[in-house]
Design a protein around this motif. Structure first.
Motif, PDB file in Angstrom:
ATOM      1  N   ASP A  59       0.904  -1.086   0.169  1.00  0.00           N
ATOM      2  CA  ASP A  59      -0.035   0.034   0.050  1.00  0.00           C
ATOM      3  C   ASP A  59       0.905   1.262  -0.003  1.00  0.00           C
ATOM      4  OD1 ASP A  59      -2.158  -1.559   0.401  1.00  0.00           O
ATOM      5  OD2 ASP A  59      -2.516  -1.652   2.278  1.00  0.00           O
ATOM      6  N   SER A  60       0.345   2.190  -0.482  1.00  0.00           N
ATOM      7  CA  SER A  60       1.102   3.596  -0.669  1.00  0.00           C
ATOM      8  C   SER A  60       1.203   4.199   0.894  1.00  0.00           C
ATOM      9  CB  SER A  60       0.387   4.630  -1.349  1.00  0.00           C
ATOM     10  OG  SER A  60      -0.777   4.773  -1.083  1.00  0.00           O
ATOM     11  N   ASP A  61       0.513   3.976   1.676  1.00  0.00           N
ATOM     12  CA  ASP A  61       0.370   4.137   2.968  1.00  0.00           C
ATOM     13  C   ASP A  61       2.011   3.632   3.612  1.00  0.00           C
ATOM     14  OD1 ASP A  61      -2.666   4.384   4.381  1.00  0.00           O
ATOM     15  OD2 ASP A  61      -1.241   5.933   3.804  1.00  0.00           O
ATOM     16  N   LEU A 183     -12.945   3.946   3.345  1.00  0.00           N
ATOM     17  CA  LEU A 183     -11.994   3.211   2.493  1.00  0.00           C
ATOM     18  C   LEU A 183     -10.901   2.445   3.075  1.00  0.00           C
ATOM     19  CD1 LEU A 183     -11.281   6.628   0.185  1.00  0.00           C
ATOM     20  CD2 LEU A 183     -12.280   4.598  -0.420  1.00  0.00           C
ATOM     21  N   TRP A 184     -10.454   2.842   4.361  1.00  0.00           N
ATOM     22  CA  TRP A 184      -9.430   1.907   5.078  1.00  0.00           C
ATOM     23  C   TRP A 184     -10.189   0.619   5.361  1.00  0.00           C
ATOM     24  CZ3 TRP A 184      -4.722   2.573   6.096  1.00  0.00           C
ATOM     25  CH2 TRP A 184      -4.029   1.656   7.479  1.00  0.00           C
ATOM     26  N   TRP A 185     -11.370   0.575   5.636  1.00  0.00           N
ATOM     27  CA  TRP A 185     -11.912  -0.676   5.731  1.00  0.00           C
ATOM     28  C   TRP A 185     -12.229  -1.619   4.523  1.00  0.00           C
ATOM     29  CZ3 TRP A 185     -17.823  -1.606   4.862  1.00  0.00           C
ATOM     30  CH2 TRP A 185     -18.168  -2.945   5.488  1.00  0.00           C
ATOM     31  N   PRO A 195      -5.438   3.400   0.337  1.00  0.00           N
ATOM     32  CA  PRO A 195      -6.368   4.548   0.833  1.00  0.00           C
ATOM     33  C   PRO A 195      -5.685   5.613   1.044  1.00  0.00           C
ATOM     34  CG  PRO A 195      -6.264   3.164   2.665  1.00  0.00           C
ATOM     35  CD  PRO A 195      -5.751   2.252   1.543  1.00  0.00           C
ATOM     36  N   TYR A 196      -6.024   7.019   0.723  1.00  0.00           N
ATOM     37  CA  TYR A 196      -5.461   8.114   1.238  1.00  0.00           C
ATOM     38  C   TYR A 196      -5.137   8.249   2.838  1.00  0.00           C
ATOM     39  CZ  TYR A 196      -6.429   9.504  -3.771  1.00  0.00           C
ATOM     40  OH  TYR A 196      -6.858   9.512  -4.965  1.00  0.00           O
ATOM     41  N   VAL A 249      -8.902   5.448  -6.412  1.00  0.00           N
ATOM     42  CA  VAL A 249      -8.921   4.667  -5.391  1.00  0.00           C
ATOM     43  C   VAL A 249     -10.113   3.623  -5.080  1.00  0.00           C
ATOM     44  CG1 VAL A 249      -8.936   4.438  -2.873  1.00  0.00           C
ATOM     45  CG2 VAL A 249      -8.156   6.361  -3.856  1.00  0.00           C
ATOM     46  N   VAL A 250     -11.341   3.852  -5.583  1.00  0.00           N
ATOM     47  CA  VAL A 250     -12.426   3.162  -5.748  1.00  0.00           C
ATOM     48  C   VAL A 250     -12.703   2.264  -6.870  1.00  0.00           C
ATOM     49  CG1 VAL A 250     -13.791   4.678  -4.142  1.00  0.00           C
ATOM     50  CG2 VAL A 250     -13.841   4.835  -6.637  1.00  0.00           C
TER      51      VAL A 250
END
Lengths: 315, 207
Positions: A59-61, A183-185, A195-196, A249-250
């Motif tokens: 993930d980008s996170d 989005l995290w879920w 997610p952002y 994202v979606v």
């Protein structure tokens, strides 16, 4: 020819997205190196992990977190932690505002304008400005209406400032919170793009509210169809910005979830605009008029009776 | 004039002293009935420098002046207790909260952007720069006693705009210098918004 153009555009977009996620990555200008996967992964290896192609699959996170761990992150109880959210220049803020005013498909606000450095200055002061502009122009509308029709009762209506402030700030902070949580879920469903972060979502929403400020000022013009036209235009611009930012994202999610999420976002935005229009710029119903409401409006050369409040005559 | 040579911004002094001192001028003229012209010029300079000196006392973070100004403004702006309409002007507490929360928010914003002014100095400057708007409120109240009409409104509008401009210029002179040049506008804009809201409250005040 058109297919090849679309392909190169798509590759460029992917590369830009990934490069924006890893701003420390070395960039090259050779078109052969624009294939996103391998080379960006090697460049990320500047922190010591070379050639691991699966890093791009993360993930980008997590990639952003790795970079943040390189410099010691100040604790949230220190002032320096919050200073990092205000690390913007005037030109950057203006550029972000311009980006929110002119949304383009494929032009992701988070990647192209925020570039991993979301700020809280823009959202906070745009919300404050919008709240005060709403209250001031709502009051001005009442003043102008009273000039046309002296039987309307004018009052400063200061409580509207409080209402405007609470509404705008709740919208600009609670809705991104809910969106980010959702989005995290759902992040397990997505393979490529995480997610952002919460701050990026707040930034997107904050900057998207900017277009409402000129819209509210233009609502001073007392022509109803023009007001609705401005409202629809501003809503379209603002919602388009949000949708284009959320689409990457979606789109990997199921169609149902993607459609439901985007329509919920647009609907909430529309409700905000509509609520502002109806509450602050209401066409005055009869019960808001002064004690003269039972009598037809007086011609202007008749002196006003002393029973009217002093405030009618002061402006 | 020996007293004027002392630094007016000396942190040790609690009370502000005028740039041009009258002390040594009066020493030589004790007992004389005629006021020397030096004193008259001194008094004029006193008035002009009054705001500047109080601002300089902000070096010690003096908050009494801003408090008195804010209370005065809030007392004049509040709707009367006899006025029971729901959507009137602001209450005393609302004005007070707007002024102090606004000042604290602007100060925090300035510090978060990387400015090197201290917290209390910034609060002090913002508080003292409400003085022109308090003067505008006084003038507006006096003007509202006269016959109402468009002239009445124009006079109030011009007075409020002039005082608003003075507030902005005075506070920007202090706050903008503490910021790096690429962020000056970011620090000054909230000050503009703050004084604009206060000016709006003054302009829409109806007794």
């Amino acid at each position: 020819m058109a297919a090849a153009d679309e392909l190169t555009f798509h590759e460029f977009e992917e590369a830009t997205n990934l490069l924006a996620e890893t701003p420390d990555a070395a960039t090259t200008s050779r078109s052969g190196q624009l294939t996103p996967q391998g080379h960006v992964a090697v460049a990320v290896g500047s922190d010591g992990r070379y050639g691991a192609e699966d890093e791009v699959e993360e993930d980008s996170d997590k990639a952003a977190l790795l970079q943040e761990q390189q410099k010691p992150q100040p604790g949230f109880w220190t002032f320096g932690y919050y200073q990092s959210f205000f690390d913007v220049d005037t030109l950057q803020v203006l550029d972000r505002i311009r980006g929110s005013l002119l949304p383009r498909p494929g032009h992701n606000f988070v990647r192209h304008h925020l570039r991993n450095r979301p700020d809280l200055y823009g959202p906070f002061w745009i919300c404050a400005t919008l709240a005060f502009v709403l209250a001031v122009t709502g009051n001005l509308t009442l003043v102008l209406a009273q000039r046309r029709d002296p039987s309307i009762h004018y009052s400063p209506q200061f409580h509207k400032v409080t209402v405007a402030g609470i509404t705008i700030y709740c919208y600009a902070w609670l809705v991104p919170l809910a969106l980010w949580g959702f989005l995290w879920w759902r992040k397990g469903v997505r393979e490529r793009m995480g997610p952002y972060t919460f701050l990026e979502t707040v930034s997107v929403y904050g900057y998207s509210l900017f277009v409402f400020i000129p819209m509210v000022v233009l609502w001073l013009i007392p022509v109803p169809w023009l007001q609705w036209l401005f409202g629809v235009l501003a809503l379209a611009l603002s919602a388009a910005g949000l949708v284009f930012t959320l689409w990457p994202v979606v789109r990997e999610d199921t169609r149902l979830v993607a459609a439901a999420l985007l329509s919920a976002v647009v609907l909430l935005h529309a409700l905000l605009a509509l609520g502002c229009k109806l509450y602050f710029f209401q066409s005055l119903p009869p019960e808001h008029l002064g004690p003269m409401s039972q009598v037809s409006p007086l011609p202007p050369n008749v002196p006003l009776p002393p029973t009217l409040p002093q405030s009618l005559a002061t402006s | 004039m020996a007293e004027a040579a002392e630094s007016p911004g000396d942190p040790g002094t609690a009370s502000p002293r005028p740039l041009v001192s009258l002390g040594s001028a009066t020493k030589g003229t004790e007992g004389e009935a005629r006021v020397p012209p030096k004193e008259v010029r001194g008094r004029a300079r006193d008035l002009r420098d009054l705001l500047l000196i109080h601002l300089l006392s902000c070096l010690v973070g003096d908050l009494w002046g801003p408090l008195i100004l804010c209370v005065t403004l809030a007392l004049m702006l509040q709707r009367g207790s006899a006025d029971s309409e729901k959507d009137g002007g602001p209450q005393f507490a609302e004005v007070f909260v707007i002024v102090w929360f606004g000042a604290v928010t602007i100060t925090l914003n300035s510090k978060l952007l990387g400015g090197n002014i201290s917290f209390f100095q910034s609060l002090c400057v913002l508080g003292y720069c409400i003085l022109p708007l308090t003067v505008a409120m006084l003038i507006c109240r006096l003007v509202l006693l006269a016959k109402p009409g468009p002239v009445n409104f124009m006079v109030r509008l011009i007075v409020v705009i002039a005082m608003f401009a003075w507030s902005i210029v005075a506070s920007t002179a202090f706050l903008a210098d503490s910021q790096p040049p690429n962020r000056k506008a970011l620090a000054v804009y909230p000050v503009f918004l703050f004084y604009f809201v206060i000016s709006w409250m003054i302009l829409t005040f109806t007794p």
